[in-house]
Scaffold this active site. Sequence first.
Site, short mmCIF file in Angstrom:
data_model
loop_
_atom_site.label_atom_id
_atom_site.label_comp_id
_atom_site.label_asym_id
_atom_site.label_seq_id
_atom_site.Cartn_x
_atom_site.Cartn_y
_atom_site.Cartn_z
N ASP A 197 0.85 -1.19 0.00
CA ASP A 197 0.00 0.00 0.00
C ASP A 197 0.88 1.24 0.00
OD1 ASP A 197 0.98 0.22 2.61
OD2 ASP A 197 -0.83 -0.66 3.49
N ASP A 226 1.33 5.10 1.85
CA ASP A 226 0.91 6.00 2.92
C ASP A 226 1.30 7.41 2.54
OD1 ASP A 226 0.19 3.83 4.82
OD2 ASP A 226 2.32 3.38 4.64
N ASP A 239 10.51 5.01 12.30
CA ASP A 239 11.30 3.96 12.93
C ASP A 239 12.65 3.73 12.24
OD1 ASP A 239 9.95 2.87 10.74
OD2 ASP A 239 9.01 1.23 11.85
P1 ATP Z 1 4.39 -2.29 5.22
O1 ATP Z 1 3.17 -1.41 4.97
O2 ATP Z 1 5.08 -2.77 4.01
O3 ATP Z 1 4.18 -3.30 6.25
P2 ATP Z 1 5.42 0.20 6.22
O4 ATP Z 1 6.83 0.64 6.49
O5 ATP Z 1 4.66 0.99 5.21
O6 ATP Z 1 5.50 -1.32 5.88
P3 ATP Z 1 3.32 0.87 8.00
O7 ATP Z 1 2.90 0.18 9.24
O8 ATP Z 1 2.38 0.94 6.87
O9 ATP Z 1 4.68 0.20 7.60
O10 ATP Z 1 3.74 2.33 8.44
C1 ATP Z 1 4.02 3.37 7.52
C2 ATP Z 1 5.20 4.18 8.02
O11 ATP Z 1 4.89 4.77 9.27
C3 ATP Z 1 6.46 3.39 8.26
O12 ATP Z 1 7.21 3.20 7.09
C4 ATP Z 1 7.18 4.24 9.26
O13 ATP Z 1 7.81 5.33 8.66
C5 ATP Z 1 6.04 4.76 10.11
N1 ATP Z 1 5.78 3.87 11.24
C6 ATP Z 1 4.88 2.87 11.30
N2 ATP Z 1 4.89 2.27 12.49
C7 ATP Z 1 5.82 2.90 13.21
C8 ATP Z 1 6.30 2.77 14.54
N3 ATP Z 1 5.82 1.83 15.36
N4 ATP Z 1 7.27 3.62 14.96
C9 ATP Z 1 7.74 4.58 14.14
N5 ATP Z 1 7.34 4.74 12.90
C10 ATP Z 1 6.39 3.94 12.42
MG MG Z 2 2.56 0.73 4.70
#
Ligand code: ATP
Ligand code: MG
Length: 490
Positions: A52, A54, A128
């Site tokens: 997805d 964001d 993160d």
């Molecule tokens: P995926 O969607 O592929 O699992 P993602 O990195 O996009 O991985 P998401 O949970 O969708 O993970 O979160 C989007 C973004 O928000 C992350 O890339 C990160 O920058 C931030 N983020 C998400 N969770 C956390 C957290 N627990 N602590 C700090 N930043 C976070």
């Molecule tokens: Mg994501």
Amino acid sequence: MQTLRASKCGLSTAQLPSYIIDVIDALTKAGYEAYIVGGGVRDLMLGLNPKDFDAVTNATPAQVKEVFGRRCRIIGRRFELAHVYSGRELVEVATFRAPPKKAVTSAHGMILRDNNWGNIEQDFARRDFSINAMYYQPRKGIVLDFCNAIDDIHNKKLRLLGDPALRFEEDPVRMLRTLRFAAKLGFEIDQSILDIFTPEMTKLLRDVSPHRLYDESQKLFTMGHLNRVMPMLIEFGIWQQLFADISPEITPFIQLAAKNTDQRISIGKTINPAFFYAVLLWKPFQNRCEYYLNKGVVAAEARAQAGLDVLKRQATRTIIPRFAETFIREVWEMQVRLLNPKPQQIEALSGHARFRAGFDFLLLREKSGDESTQGMGAWWDAYQQMTGDEKERAISQYNRQRAKSRRKASQEEHLEQKLTEHDVAEIEPLVNEAEGRKRRPRKEKPARDRDHHDARALPTDLSIVTADHPILKRKRVKRDLSTVIFGPTQ
Ligand code: ATP
Ligand code: MG
């Protein structure tokens, strides 16, 4: 901060679905800054297919709502976000965040509320991993990189922003995210993280809500690299935090189920994450069944109670939603039905809503060397490929054999029962048993209820199942299958 040309990072608007471009454009047009951030940018740079996209903006959630009107919903308390519907897709639009105020952290330093709006530099520092903190403006064709994340992408390095111990304390779920990304991307975990990633640190996960941990466990199960992440969960002590009653060992059954899950995802098949919970909790469930059987509880009641107990215990770590719990218990209950079906119910059983999941589960057990399935996985596999006439013949063969097997089993019953009683250790009750519940003393039971103990294996190829097979002998009772109703499996 460096500004990278998107094209040099392998990014182009052509790779982006229109729904995310529309959101970025609408925010920009309304005078706000807007970027794609997180996993979408990271995965595109790595040549992977993002699950997805964001978005992040300097507009507050209320302002985002003004821009999108009824297409936008504000969600979350700890972490307020705008959900924007763009076409048929949903885009999470976050607002730049500043560091949290002291008052909203727990005694262990965990952030409880995180709705302090800020600017892009502050937002970057709150993310993160470096590789999750790149801001892509597709219309300008630029990527803002505040921490040389591009090098980490090239070197396949997972690096936390800031002090790793502090970042884990702020949000212990980042420990799970570390292992998830390391497994999914094949990245190396930076030494500064390894240094503080101790079993002691993983205990902080006890403070995280079991709802959130369930969501995270789902992400671990469905990311496509479950088989790779499992040993890491054990090595870092996360397994013990997530699944308290499941011994930290990857049994052949769990391993095969994990590989099967990954394979299904790689070919775009859907998976029900509750299925893997059913796999993980199978052993504790069986142990608990034995416990009740040894107390003289009849088999069906023992299974019902064992299912409740095991799921209740698991809910102290990850709260499995009710519908998923029902699914898990139905899959378990199906094992009994599939292992020893009443001949007149076989056809109806194969059309049961839970047949597919129950059968897949049985076959995985069998293929991973569980002899207690008595070859019935292969039997059902073959059965589904048969024509109507072949099915009739297979059922009557099965019928004859079954009668013979039941006669033999009842002769062995007495001896076997004695052995079992000595083998199984007492386990403390997990829930208070209801006052006055009727317990029938254990008595001679038909083999149907004691199926787990019969380890006689059936030939795996049905074409070689002959009339002298132990479960293929009994006279078939004619019954109108359309009227057969299965009892509730809960
Ligand atoms: P995926 O969607 O592929 O699992 P993602 O990195 O996009 O991985 P998401 O949970 O969708 O993970 O979160 C989007 C973004 O928000 C992350 O890339 C990160 O920058 C931030 N983020 C998400 N969770 C956390 C957290 N627990 N602590 C700090 N930043 C976070
Ligand atoms: Mg994501």
